[in-house]
Structures are given as structure tokens and as C-alpha cells.
Scaffold this motif. Structure first.
Motif, PDB file in Angstrom:
ATOM      1  N   GLY A   1       9.717  43.127   6.997  1.00 10.97           N
ATOM      2  CA  GLY A   1      10.592  42.023   7.393  1.00 10.97           C
ATOM      3  C   GLY A   1       9.836  41.007   8.228  1.00 10.97           C
ATOM      4  N   GLN A   2      10.539  40.420   9.175  1.00 14.84           N
ATOM      5  CA  GLN A   2       9.960  39.397  10.049  1.00 14.84           C
ATOM      6  C   GLN A   2       8.881  40.004  10.954  1.00 14.84           C
ATOM      7  OE1 GLN A   2      10.614  36.025  10.201  1.00 14.84           O
ATOM      8  NE2 GLN A   2       8.990  36.049  11.732  1.00 14.84           N
ATOM      9  N   LEU A   3       7.751  39.320  11.105  1.00 21.66           N
ATOM     10  CA  LEU A   3       6.725  39.760  12.051  1.00 21.66           C
ATOM     11  C   LEU A   3       7.085  39.272  13.452  1.00 21.66           C
ATOM     12  CD1 LEU A   3       3.448  39.079  10.022  1.00 21.66           C
ATOM     13  CD2 LEU A   3       4.383  41.313  10.662  1.00 21.66           C
ATOM     14  N   PRO A   4       6.717  39.961  14.505  1.00 26.71           N
ATOM     15  CA  PRO A   4       6.040  41.259  14.530  1.00 26.71           C
ATOM     16  C   PRO A   4       6.958  42.417  14.130  1.00 26.71           C
ATOM     17  CG  PRO A   4       6.697  40.618  16.749  1.00 26.71           C
ATOM     18  CD  PRO A   4       7.031  39.465  15.852  1.00 26.71           C
ATOM     19  N   ASP A   5       6.338  43.440  13.525  1.00 23.66           N
ATOM     20  CA  ASP A   5       7.049  44.664  13.174  1.00 23.66           C
ATOM     21  C   ASP A   5       7.298  45.429  14.477  1.00 23.66           C
ATOM     22  OD1 ASP A   5       7.770  47.231  12.389  1.00 23.66           O
ATOM     23  OD2 ASP A   5       6.417  47.242  10.664  1.00 23.66           O
TER      24      ASP A   5
ATOM     25  N   SER B   1      16.557  45.102  13.574  1.00 27.18           N
ATOM     26  CA  SER B   1      17.395  44.730  12.435  1.00 27.18           C
ATOM     27  C   SER B   1      16.672  43.657  11.612  1.00 27.18           C
ATOM     28  CB  SER B   1      18.768  44.239  12.906  1.00 27.18           C
ATOM     29  OG  SER B   1      18.617  43.164  13.796  1.00 27.18           O
ATOM     30  N   CYS B   2      15.867  42.842  12.259  1.00 23.64           N
ATOM     31  CA  CYS B   2      15.085  41.823  11.544  1.00 23.64           C
ATOM     32  C   CYS B   2      13.587  42.136  11.574  1.00 23.64           C
ATOM     33  CB  CYS B   2      15.293  40.451  12.164  1.00 23.64           C
ATOM     34  SG  CYS B   2      17.010  39.937  12.201  1.00 23.64           S
ATOM     35  N   HIS B   3      13.107  42.560  12.749  1.00 21.63           N
ATOM     36  CA  HIS B   3      11.664  42.824  12.904  1.00 21.63           C
ATOM     37  C   HIS B   3      11.346  44.238  12.468  1.00 21.63           C
ATOM     38  CE1 HIS B   3      10.703  39.056  14.990  1.00 21.63           C
ATOM     39  NE2 HIS B   3      11.935  39.150  15.463  1.00 21.63           N
TER      40      HIS B   3
ATOM     41  N   THR C   1      13.099  28.730  21.859  1.00 19.84           N
ATOM     42  CA  THR C   1      12.047  29.042  20.882  1.00 19.84           C
ATOM     43  C   THR C   1      12.532  30.024  19.812  1.00 19.84           C
ATOM     44  OG1 THR C   1      11.226  30.425  22.682  1.00 19.84           O
ATOM     45  CG2 THR C   1       9.874  28.532  22.065  1.00 19.84           C
ATOM     46  N   HIS C   2      13.278  31.025  20.231  1.00 18.99           N
ATOM     47  CA  HIS C   2      13.750  32.058  19.298  1.00 18.99           C
ATOM     48  C   HIS C   2      15.215  31.768  19.008  1.00 18.99           C
ATOM     49  CE1 HIS C   2      14.539  36.494  18.292  1.00 18.99           C
ATOM     50  NE2 HIS C   2      13.548  36.171  17.501  1.00 18.99           N
ATOM     51  N   LYS C   3      15.519  31.485  17.778  1.00 15.85           N
ATOM     52  CA  LYS C   3      16.896  31.085  17.459  1.00 15.85           C
ATOM     53  C   LYS C   3      17.808  32.304  17.337  1.00 15.85           C
ATOM     54  CE  LYS C   3      15.859  26.640  16.760  1.00 15.85           C
ATOM     55  NZ  LYS C   3      14.830  26.653  17.818  1.00 15.85           N
TER      56      LYS C   3
HETATM   57  C1  HEC Z   1      18.697  38.133  13.356  1.00 16.07           C
HETATM   58  C2  HEC Z   1      17.282  38.425  13.133  1.00 16.07           C
HETATM   59  C3  HEC Z   1      16.389  38.576  14.360  1.00 16.07           C
HETATM   60  C4  HEC Z   1      16.585  39.387  15.461  1.00 16.07           C
HETATM   61  C5  HEC Z   1      17.728  40.332  15.759  1.00 16.07           C
HETATM   62  C6  HEC Z   1      15.421  39.182  16.305  1.00 16.07           C
HETATM   63  N1  HEC Z   1      14.568  38.285  15.749  1.00 16.07           N
HETATM   64 FE1  HEC Z   1      12.755  37.695  16.457  1.00 16.07          FE
HETATM   65  N2  HEC Z   1      12.530  36.404  14.939  1.00 16.07           N
HETATM   66  C7  HEC Z   1      13.403  36.285  13.869  1.00 16.07           C
HETATM   67  C8  HEC Z   1      12.930  35.213  12.996  1.00 16.07           C
HETATM   68  C9  HEC Z   1      13.599  34.750  11.705  1.00 16.07           C
HETATM   69  C10 HEC Z   1      11.720  34.717  13.571  1.00 16.07           C
HETATM   70  C11 HEC Z   1      10.844  33.555  13.071  1.00 16.07           C
HETATM   71  C12 HEC Z   1      11.451  32.245  13.459  1.00 16.07           C
HETATM   72  C13 HEC Z   1      11.470  32.060  14.958  1.00 16.07           C
HETATM   73  O1  HEC Z   1      10.423  32.038  15.588  1.00 16.07           O
HETATM   74  O2  HEC Z   1      12.581  31.959  15.527  1.00 16.07           O
HETATM   75  C14 HEC Z   1      11.511  35.503  14.780  1.00 16.07           C
HETATM   76  C15 HEC Z   1      10.427  35.329  15.603  1.00 16.07           C
HETATM   77  C16 HEC Z   1      10.110  36.159  16.663  1.00 16.07           C
HETATM   78  C17 HEC Z   1       8.876  36.115  17.416  1.00 16.07           C
HETATM   79  C18 HEC Z   1       7.701  35.178  17.177  1.00 16.07           C
HETATM   80  C19 HEC Z   1       6.914  35.690  15.978  1.00 16.07           C
HETATM   81  C20 HEC Z   1       5.623  34.961  15.715  1.00 16.07           C
HETATM   82  O3  HEC Z   1       4.710  35.603  15.177  1.00 16.07           O
HETATM   83  O4  HEC Z   1       5.512  33.789  16.056  1.00 16.07           O
HETATM   84  C21 HEC Z   1       8.964  37.081  18.371  1.00 16.07           C
HETATM   85  C22 HEC Z   1       7.927  37.421  19.399  1.00 16.07           C
HETATM   86  C23 HEC Z   1      10.262  37.718  18.213  1.00 16.07           C
HETATM   87  N3  HEC Z   1      10.934  37.137  17.171  1.00 16.07           N
HETATM   88  C24 HEC Z   1      10.728  38.732  19.010  1.00 16.07           C
HETATM   89  C25 HEC Z   1      11.999  39.295  18.907  1.00 16.07           C
HETATM   90  C26 HEC Z   1      12.513  40.285  19.822  1.00 16.07           C
HETATM   91  C27 HEC Z   1      11.756  40.866  20.992  1.00 16.07           C
HETATM   92  C28 HEC Z   1      13.788  40.578  19.424  1.00 16.07           C
HETATM   93  C29 HEC Z   1      14.788  41.491  20.076  1.00 16.07           C
HETATM   94  C30 HEC Z   1      15.133  41.173  21.441  1.00 16.07           C
HETATM   95  C31 HEC Z   1      14.061  39.773  18.247  1.00 16.07           C
HETATM   96  N4  HEC Z   1      12.948  39.002  17.974  1.00 16.07           N
HETATM   97  C32 HEC Z   1      15.234  39.822  17.526  1.00 16.07           C
HETATM   98  C33 HEC Z   1      14.545  36.996  13.667  1.00 16.07           C
HETATM   99  C34 HEC Z   1      15.114  37.889  14.545  1.00 16.07           C
END
Ligand code: HEC
Length: 132
Positions: A67-71, A61-63, A107-109
Motif C-alpha cells: 500500500g502507501q509508503l512507508p510500510d 489501514s493505508c500504510h 501536510t498529511h491529509k
Molecule cells: C486513510 C489512509 C491513511 C491513513 C490512515 C494514514 N495515512 Fe499516511 N499517507 C496516506 C497517503 C495517501 C499518503 C501520501 C499523500 C500524503 O502525503 O498525504 C500518506 C503519506 C504519509 C507520509 C509521508 C510519506 C512519504 O514518503 O512522503 C507519512 C510519514 C505518513 N503518511 C504517516 C502516517 C502515519 C504515522 C499514520 C498514522 C498516524 C498515517 N500516515 C495514516 C494515507 C494514510
């Protein structure tokens, strides 16, 4: 002894988790893998890892593309993750794709892995993080 140190947290996690497990919510066990066991179950990327990212748009939904990396979309997830930024084959526990959304961290909000998903991601990396 080194191997025991490595396995102990996994076993503790397994016991803790299975102790409060409700079958109707979590029908599957947390995989306990021994990377030195050649007959261990293989946690392939397509079968085990991709669904964690894609099922119900869990992460995509975000990645997603643009959108947000990683794809983490089916088409791009492997190439997007296949770099030293996300995967550390010599210390799998330090791989960012494992540590960043780990339960109990801040780390991941956003969304975090369940304990079972985290164990699958780690198992996949320990088995070489292949595009399998
Ligand atoms: C609601 C949106 C959202 C969802 C859903 C989400 N992410 Fe993220 N993610 C982000 C955002 C915004 C960032 C960058 C800020 C941060 O690090 O929190 C991020 C950062 C990350 C990073 C670090 C990227 C970097 O290059 O440093 C990883 C790895 C990651 N997400 C993995 C995941 C995984 C795996 C899931 C599913 C279990 C997930 N995310 C679900 C929004 C989301």
C-alpha cells in the motif's frame, strides 16, 4: 539556554495539553524527555512506537505492505522508516515520520498524531531511532 529553548515548547505543549485533559480519554501523560538525561525513560520502538501505527489499524489501514509508503506494519515498519527520507537524527524535529502527520499541520491529509503520539515519536527519534 539552547537546552531551554528546546524544552520550552515541550513544556508549553505539556501544560496546554494537561490543562484540558480528560482522564477517561487520555489516561497517559505526554512524555517530556530530556535526551541528555541518561536515566530518562526509554521510548522503545516495539513498546511505544509500533502500537501508534498498528493499534486498531491506526496507520496500517493505508500504510501496509503493497500500500502507501512507508510500510508501517509490524514486520516492515522499522526497515521502511530507517532512512534519511523519514528520520533525521541530527534534527529530530525535522524527521518526516514526525512532521508529516503532526497535529496542526496540513501536510498529511489523512490521520494525524495525537499530541501524545507525536511526543512519543519525537522522543524515540531523539533517543536514536533504534530498533529497540
Ligand atoms: C486513510 C489512509 C491513511 C491513513 C490512515 C494514514 N495515512 Fe499516511 N499517507 C496516506 C497517503 C495517501 C499518503 C501520501 C499523500 C500524503 O502525503 O498525504 C500518506 C503519506 C504519509 C507520509 C509521508 C510519506 C512519504 O514518503 O512522503 C507519512 C510519514 C505518513 N503518511 C504517516 C502516517 C502515519 C504515522 C499514520 C498514522 C498516524 C498515517 N500516515 C495514516 C494515507 C494514510
Amino acid at each position: 539556554m539552547k537546552k531551554l529553548k528546546l524544552l520550552l515548547p515541550i513544556i508549553i505543549l505539556f501544560i496546554t495539553f494537561s490543562a484540558c485533559k480528560y482522564d477517561f480519554i487520555l489516561p497517559e501523560e505526554i512524555p517530556v524527555i530530556d535526551p541528555d538525561n541518561p536515566t530518562a525513560e526509554i521510548f522503545g520502538f516495539a513498546e511505544y512506537v509500533l502500537p501508534i501505527f498498528n493499534k486498531n489499524d491506526n496507520c496500517t489501514s493505508c500504510h501496509k505492505t503493497g500500500g502507501q509508503l512507508p510500510d508501517l506494519t509490524t514486520e516492515k515498519a522499522y526497515s521502511s522508516l530507517n532512512s534519511a527520507r523519514y528520520i533525521n537524527l541530527s534534527s529530530p524535529e525535522q524527521s518526516k515520520i514526525y512532521t508529516h502527520p503532526l497535529p496542526g499541520t496540513s501536510t498529511h491529509k489523512h490521520k494525524k498524531y495525537t499530541a501524545q503520539e507525536a511526543a512519543i515519536i519525537l522522543a524515540w527519534i531523539k533517543q536514536g531511532a533504534k530498533n529497540n
